[in-house]
Design a protein around this motif. Structure first.
Motif, PDB file in Angstrom:
ATOM      1  N   LEU A   1       2.097 -19.143 -11.528  1.00 63.56           N
ATOM      2  CA  LEU A   1       1.245 -19.461 -10.337  1.00 63.56           C
ATOM      3  C   LEU A   1       1.567 -21.022 -10.052  1.00 63.56           C
ATOM      4  O   LEU A   1       0.468 -21.532  -9.267  1.00 63.56           O
ATOM      5  N   THR A   2       2.651 -21.660 -10.222  1.00 65.35           N
ATOM      6  CA  THR A   2       2.835 -23.123  -9.954  1.00 65.35           C
ATOM      7  C   THR A   2       2.537 -23.146  -8.617  1.00 65.35           C
ATOM      8  O   THR A   2       3.269 -22.365  -7.649  1.00 65.35           O
TER       9      THR A   2
ATOM     10  N   GLU B   1      -5.086 -20.808   1.681  1.00 65.93           N
ATOM     11  CA  GLU B   1      -5.384 -19.545   2.364  1.00 65.93           C
ATOM     12  C   GLU B   1      -5.146 -18.662   1.205  1.00 65.93           C
ATOM     13  O   GLU B   1      -4.592 -18.963   0.208  1.00 65.93           O
ATOM     14  N   VAL B   2      -5.555 -17.364   1.386  1.00 67.38           N
ATOM     15  CA  VAL B   2      -5.821 -16.337   0.210  1.00 67.38           C
ATOM     16  C   VAL B   2      -4.289 -15.920   0.115  1.00 67.38           C
ATOM     17  O   VAL B   2      -3.623 -15.523   1.061  1.00 67.38           O
ATOM     18  N   VAL B   3      -3.840 -15.839  -1.325  1.00 67.83           N
ATOM     19  CA  VAL B   3      -2.497 -15.275  -1.652  1.00 67.83           C
ATOM     20  C   VAL B   3      -2.955 -13.889  -2.192  1.00 67.83           C
ATOM     21  O   VAL B   3      -2.388 -12.930  -2.182  1.00 67.83           O
ATOM     22  N   ALA B   4      -3.939 -14.009  -3.192  1.00 65.31           N
ATOM     23  CA  ALA B   4      -4.119 -12.614  -3.949  1.00 65.31           C
ATOM     24  C   ALA B   4      -5.886 -12.825  -4.319  1.00 65.31           C
ATOM     25  O   ALA B   4      -6.133 -13.859  -4.490  1.00 65.31           O
TER      26      ALA B   4
ATOM     27  N   LEU C   1      -5.318 -19.003  -4.144  1.00 64.33           N
ATOM     28  CA  LEU C   1      -5.052 -19.703  -3.004  1.00 64.33           C
ATOM     29  C   LEU C   1      -3.469 -20.532  -2.839  1.00 64.33           C
ATOM     30  O   LEU C   1      -3.014 -20.988  -3.935  1.00 64.33           O
ATOM     31  N   ASP C   2      -3.324 -20.611  -1.641  1.00 65.58           N
ATOM     32  CA  ASP C   2      -1.943 -21.728  -1.620  1.00 65.58           C
ATOM     33  C   ASP C   2      -2.426 -23.072  -1.381  1.00 65.58           C
ATOM     34  O   ASP C   2      -3.375 -23.321  -1.508  1.00 65.58           O
TER      35      ASP C   2
ATOM     36  N   ALA D   1      -0.424  -9.923  -3.777  1.00 66.72           N
ATOM     37  CA  ALA D   1       0.347  -9.856  -5.065  1.00 66.72           C
ATOM     38  C   ALA D   1       0.787 -11.157  -5.383  1.00 66.72           C
ATOM     39  O   ALA D   1       1.276 -11.796  -4.476  1.00 66.72           O
ATOM     40  N   PRO D   2       0.273 -12.060  -6.286  1.00 60.42           N
ATOM     41  CA  PRO D   2       0.685 -13.353  -6.518  1.00 60.42           C
ATOM     42  C   PRO D   2       2.223 -13.753  -6.916  1.00 60.42           C
ATOM     43  O   PRO D   2       2.888 -12.604  -7.254  1.00 60.42           O
TER      44      PRO D   2
END
Length: 384
Positions: free
Chosen positions: A48-49, A369-372, A364-365, A383-384
């Motif tokens: 998740l870098t 913003e929500v990623v997963a 979050l990115d 899905a990350p």
């Protein structure tokens, strides 16, 4: 991923209590566990870098979303609202009911209690009907009543153990007695939609009230000779203050004022007060029995034009906290997660990313913003 699998989340900036860490997170059997060195054989790892990981959000006060409301006896409608907010990072939700006939509220609360038993909801919040005619906001004034303790008890018992909070105006007849009744029965008494003065608000806190329902909104404003309930609730360390931080209900400078006045985020709970239009397009919606028009994301009653809840989701509240109010993210998550979890008595399991707690988290990115979203060790969105 299912909750019985182990997963190593690495490379992300993890918002731990009071700090940001790059240490990996291990999810094991639905809980957070001490991360091993390296990646042992058989352990699935996710890179998740460049991402953020924050605790799952906890919303104390929301009326619906995704086109549906909690003021219903249809469990599928309630689940739709839960799912909408869950996709925006809210892993724990308390369902709020607006003013209605007592028997209707009992039926709605009884249905919601089944979702509480299933773990879909954390409880039921009655916002009304025991509120002030002068500060009713988007509640139907024809259905308001004084907080007769017998009626208060009827709602609490009708919720079948799921009642967690009730908003009332303590200056009304029976108000103080009802606050004590709620406190004695383990239900959070919240001061809101009130026309009380400073002394009455303080008396309510002394009687057991511990929450200010959306501070500033639906109560008298601050005045230098009549400080009213805002000053009383803001200054008392026993009170958790709800804030609707959508940029509509409160100016950002007022949010800053609350942070400075409390001295820390430990008494602030960000809420959505969202209605059915959250996550939806502009148009006509219902808030309980009241028709609402949503234009440019702002919800107002068709008759009278009062603000009628919000279309806010808590991921936007976090984004505004960091980007508008310039609050460091390790502090900004506290009113979104730890404070409401603690108020509900769930902070032993939720609210922070610590070993042994339930694996409720939001990825979050860079733009927040929500990623997963993960709940109890399972991905419930994205899905990350």
């Amino acid at each position: 991923m299912t909750a019985d699998r182990s997963l190593l989340l690495r490379g992300a900036r993890v918002v731990r209590p009071g700090r940001v860490s790059t240490e990996p997170l291990l999810v094991e059997n639905g809980l957070l566990a001490p991360a091993p060195a390296g990646t042992p054989d058989g352990l699935e790892a996710v890179d998740l870098t460049g991402r953020w990981i924050v605790p799952g959000f906890v919303d104390l006060h929301t009326h619906g979303g995704g086109g549906t409301s909690y003021s219903t006896t249809d469990p599928d409608e309630a689940r739709t609202a839960v799912a909408l907010h869950r996709a925006h990072g809210t892993t724990t939700t308390m369902a709020s009911l607006v003013t209605g006939e007592l028997d209707d509220l009992v039926r709605q609360a009884a249905m919601l209690s089944e979702l509480v038993e299933d773990g879909e909801l954390a409880g039921v919040h009655f916002e009304g009907p025991f509120i002030s005619q002068h500060r009713c906001g988007a509640h139907n004034p024809d259905l308001l009543r004084d907080p007769d303790p017998a009626d208060v008890r009827k709602l609490v018992e009708g919720a079948r153990g799921a009642a967690r909070m009730m908003t009332l105006a303590p200056e009304l007849a029976g108000g103080m007695e009802s606050v004590r009744l709620l406190a004695d029965n383990g239900v959070i008494a919240a001061v809101g939609h009130t026309d009380s003065d400073y002394d009455a608000a303080l008396a309510a806190v002394d009687a057991g009230a511990t929450v200010a329902t959306h501070l500033f909104n639906a109560m008298p404003g601050l005045h230098h000779r009549a400080p009213g309930p805002i000053a009383a609730l803001l200054e008392d360390e026993r009170v958790t203050v709800e804030l609707i931080t959508d940029g509509i209900h409160l100016h950002p400078a007022v949010v800053d004022l609350v942070w400075r006045s409390t001295g820390s985020p430990g008494r602030i709970a960000y809420i959505t007060d969202a209605m059915a239009a959250a996550g939806m397009s502009d148009g006509k919606y219902m808030l309980g029995p009241m028709e609402v028009n949503v234009e440019d994301g702002v919800a107002r009653l068709v008759q009278g034009g009062s603000i009628a809840g919000s279309t806010l989701t808590l991921d936007t509240a976090l984004k505004r906290a960091v980007q508008v109010n310039e609050i460091p993210i390790e502090q900004a998550v506290v009113p979104l997660s730890l404070v409401p979890a603690r108020l509900l008595g769930l902070d032993g399991d939720l609210g922070t990313l610590e070993d042994g707690k339930r694996a409720d988290l939001v990825v979050l990115d860079d733009d927040l913003e929500v990623v997963a979203v993960m709940r109890g060790g399972s991905w419930v969105h994205g899905a990350p």
